[in-house]
Motif scaffolding. Structure first.
Motif, PDB file in Angstrom:
ATOM      1  N   ARG A 193       4.193   5.707  -2.183  1.00 35.82           N
ATOM      2  CA  ARG A 193       2.735   5.728  -2.341  1.00 35.82           C
ATOM      3  C   ARG A 193       2.130   4.384  -1.943  1.00 35.82           C
ATOM      4  NH1 ARG A 193       0.127   9.643  -3.769  1.00 35.82           N
ATOM      5  NH2 ARG A 193       1.643  10.565  -5.168  1.00 35.82           N
ATOM      6  N   ASN A 194       2.772   3.297  -2.310  1.00 35.34           N
ATOM      7  CA  ASN A 194       2.291   1.966  -1.953  1.00 35.34           C
ATOM      8  C   ASN A 194       2.271   1.787  -0.434  1.00 35.34           C
ATOM      9  OD1 ASN A 194       1.398  -0.702  -2.500  1.00 35.34           O
ATOM     10  ND2 ASN A 194       3.480  -1.452  -2.222  1.00 35.34           N
ATOM     11  N   ALA A 195       3.324   2.230   0.237  1.00 35.39           N
ATOM     12  CA  ALA A 195       3.379   2.132   1.702  1.00 35.39           C
ATOM     13  C   ALA A 195       2.268   2.971   2.333  1.00 35.39           C
ATOM     14  CB  ALA A 195       4.748   2.592   2.204  1.00 35.39           C
ATOM     15  N   GLU A 253      -0.660   3.771   0.895  1.00 37.53           N
ATOM     16  CA  GLU A 253      -1.935   3.102   0.616  1.00 37.53           C
ATOM     17  C   GLU A 253      -2.201   1.976   1.612  1.00 37.53           C
ATOM     18  OE1 GLU A 253      -1.991   1.718  -3.425  1.00 37.53           O
ATOM     19  OE2 GLU A 253      -2.227   3.748  -4.228  1.00 37.53           O
ATOM     20  N   LYS A 254      -1.194   1.164   1.841  1.00 39.26           N
ATOM     21  CA  LYS A 254      -1.355   0.036   2.762  1.00 39.26           C
ATOM     22  C   LYS A 254      -1.689   0.518   4.172  1.00 39.26           C
ATOM     23  CE  LYS A 254       1.561  -3.269   0.369  1.00 39.26           C
ATOM     24  NZ  LYS A 254       2.807  -4.029   0.403  1.00 39.26           N
ATOM     25  N   ARG A 255      -0.956   1.502   4.655  1.00 36.49           N
ATOM     26  CA  ARG A 255      -1.175   1.986   6.017  1.00 36.49           C
ATOM     27  C   ARG A 255      -2.529   2.684   6.168  1.00 36.49           C
ATOM     28  NH1 ARG A 255       2.422   2.825   9.918  1.00 36.49           N
ATOM     29  NH2 ARG A 255       0.477   3.070  11.025  1.00 36.49           N
ATOM     30  N   LEU A 256      -2.922   3.477   5.167  1.00 39.12           N
ATOM     31  CA  LEU A 256      -4.232   4.135   5.221  1.00 39.12           C
ATOM     32  C   LEU A 256      -5.344   3.100   5.259  1.00 39.12           C
ATOM     33  CD1 LEU A 256      -3.589   7.040   2.708  1.00 39.12           C
ATOM     34  CD2 LEU A 256      -4.007   7.310   5.157  1.00 39.12           C
ATOM     35  N   ASP A 257      -5.167   2.024   4.511  1.00 39.49           N
ATOM     36  CA  ASP A 257      -6.155   0.945   4.490  1.00 39.49           C
ATOM     37  C   ASP A 257      -6.193   0.220   5.835  1.00 39.49           C
ATOM     38  OD1 ASP A 257      -8.129  -0.645   3.190  1.00 39.49           O
ATOM     39  OD2 ASP A 257      -6.626  -2.225   2.931  1.00 39.49           O
ATOM     40  N   ILE A 258      -5.041  -0.118   6.363  1.00 35.84           N
ATOM     41  CA  ILE A 258      -4.968  -0.823   7.650  1.00 35.84           C
ATOM     42  C   ILE A 258      -5.597   0.012   8.765  1.00 35.84           C
ATOM     43  CG2 ILE A 258      -3.360  -1.580   9.463  1.00 35.84           C
ATOM     44  CD1 ILE A 258      -1.491  -2.491   7.128  1.00 35.84           C
ATOM     45  N   ALA A 313      -4.359   7.768  -0.576  1.00 33.49           N
ATOM     46  CA  ALA A 313      -2.957   7.936  -0.975  1.00 33.49           C
ATOM     47  C   ALA A 313      -2.813   8.859  -2.182  1.00 33.49           C
ATOM     48  CB  ALA A 313      -2.323   6.580  -1.262  1.00 33.49           C
ATOM     49  N   LYS A 314      -3.799   8.882  -3.066  1.00 38.89           N
ATOM     50  CA  LYS A 314      -3.731   9.766  -4.236  1.00 38.89           C
ATOM     51  C   LYS A 314      -3.866  11.235  -3.845  1.00 38.89           C
ATOM     52  CE  LYS A 314      -5.370   6.204  -7.296  1.00 38.89           C
ATOM     53  NZ  LYS A 314      -6.502   5.618  -7.979  1.00 38.89           N
ATOM     54  N   ASP A 315      -4.438  11.514  -2.680  1.00 38.01           N
ATOM     55  CA  ASP A 315      -4.576  12.887  -2.195  1.00 38.01           C
ATOM     56  C   ASP A 315      -3.285  13.405  -1.560  1.00 38.01           C
ATOM     57  OD1 ASP A 315      -7.290  12.946  -2.911  1.00 38.01           O
ATOM     58  OD2 ASP A 315      -7.899  12.119  -0.974  1.00 38.01           O
ATOM     59  N   ILE A 316      -2.358  12.510  -1.292  1.00 42.17           N
ATOM     60  CA  ILE A 316      -1.093  12.878  -0.660  1.00 42.17           C
ATOM     61  C   ILE A 316      -0.072  13.160  -1.752  1.00 42.17           C
ATOM     62  CG2 ILE A 316       0.768  12.073   0.834  1.00 42.17           C
ATOM     63  CD1 ILE A 316      -1.349  10.384   2.320  1.00 42.17           C
TER      64      ILE A 316
END
Length: 96
Positions: free
Chosen positions: A37-39, A41-46, A54-57
């Motif tokens: 999830r952390n990975a 979140e970072k990629r979606l943000d970038i 990320a919470k929707d995944i």
């Protein structure tokens, strides 16, 4: 009409690429759900993805690791009280 939904498809392509990249980076490294999830979140943000977070995944345990699934729907207004709707459902399996 096609121009209205083009941003939806472009974002879908980004999400698909993100899932594949996270799989490539974590596959076989015994990741936890939190690390996945952390990975994400970072990629979606970038990539500046705004239609899904990320919470929707969903991340579910599978036989050999985790099944990571991104489902989303994009609606764009169209004249005459109509909407153009695109849906996508992308998933990858990340092995332990």
């Amino acid at each position: 009409a096609i121009l209205k939904v083009t941003p939806c498809y472009l974002e879908q392509m980004k999400v698909t690429s993100i899932l594949e990249d996270v799989k490539r980076n974590l596959d076989g490294n015994s990741p936890s759900m939190a690390q996945i999830r952390n990975a994400l979140e970072k990629r979606l943000d970038i990539e500046m993805v705004t239609g899904i977070n990320a919470k929707d995944i969903t991340i579910k345990k599978s036989g050999s690791g985790y099944l990571v699934q991104a489902k989303d729907e994009c609606r764009k207004a169209f004249p005459g009280n109509l909407y153009l709707v695109t849906e996508f459902d992308e998933q990858v399996e990340i092995r332990r």
